[in-house]
Write a protein that holds these residues in place. Structure first.
Motif, mmCIF file in Angstrom:
data_model
loop_
_atom_site.group_PDB
_atom_site.id
_atom_site.type_symbol
_atom_site.label_atom_id
_atom_site.label_comp_id
_atom_site.label_asym_id
_atom_site.label_seq_id
_atom_site.Cartn_x
_atom_site.Cartn_y
_atom_site.Cartn_z
ATOM 1 N N GLU A 87 -5.282 -5.077 22.670
ATOM 2 C CA GLU A 87 -5.121 -5.318 21.227
ATOM 3 C C GLU A 87 -6.372 -4.913 20.453
ATOM 4 N N ARG A 88 -7.528 -5.256 20.973
ATOM 5 C CA ARG A 88 -8.786 -4.916 20.289
ATOM 6 C C ARG A 88 -8.994 -3.405 20.244
ATOM 7 N N MET A 90 -6.590 -1.119 20.271
ATOM 8 C CA MET A 90 -5.614 -0.582 19.314
ATOM 9 C C MET A 90 -6.045 -0.876 17.866
ATOM 10 N N ASP A 91 -6.594 -2.054 17.617
ATOM 11 C CA ASP A 91 -7.095 -2.394 16.272
ATOM 12 C C ASP A 91 -8.268 -1.496 15.878
ATOM 13 N N ALA A 92 -9.122 -1.193 16.840
ATOM 14 C CA ALA A 92 -10.273 -0.341 16.548
ATOM 15 C C ALA A 92 -9.841 1.065 16.144
ATOM 16 N N GLY A 94 -6.851 1.679 14.806
ATOM 17 C CA GLY A 94 -5.874 1.565 13.730
ATOM 18 C C GLY A 94 -4.441 1.787 14.176
#
Length: 95
Positions: A87-88, A90-92, A94
């Motif tokens: 998740e982290r 993928m968030d980084a 975007g």
């Protein structure tokens, strides 16, 4: 060609008899001051932050050592940890 004096001016007498122009000016006693705009303050703060970031190391050795120690434990890597890391990442990016 002959140049005669005009009006009987004597250069030495004029210099000795003249008063200094500074004596005629009023003296103003004001303190020096400056005003810094909000924009200049913000730019100064941004410049300071950039300087701090430039001298700060990119790798935090203490965190790297901590993670290496955790990874030695086989129970540390489980599905929950894998999901959080994914998740982290993928968030980084975007995603």
């Amino acid at each position: 060609m002959v140049i005669n004096r005009l009006g009987g001016m004597d250069p030495l007498q004029d210099v000795q008899g003249s008063k200094r122009t500074q004596d005629k000016l009023p003296t103003i006693n004001t303190a020096d001051s400056i005003n810094v705009s909000d924009e200049a303050r913000e730019l100064a703060e941004a410049y300071y932050a950039a300087e701090v970031a430039a001298v700060t190391p990119d790798v935090r050795a203490d965190r790297v050592a901590e993670v290496k120690e955790k990874m030695k434990n086989p129970a540390y890597i489980n599905q929950a940890v894998i999901n959080v890391v994914a998740e982290r990442i993928m968030d980084a990016y975007g995603i």
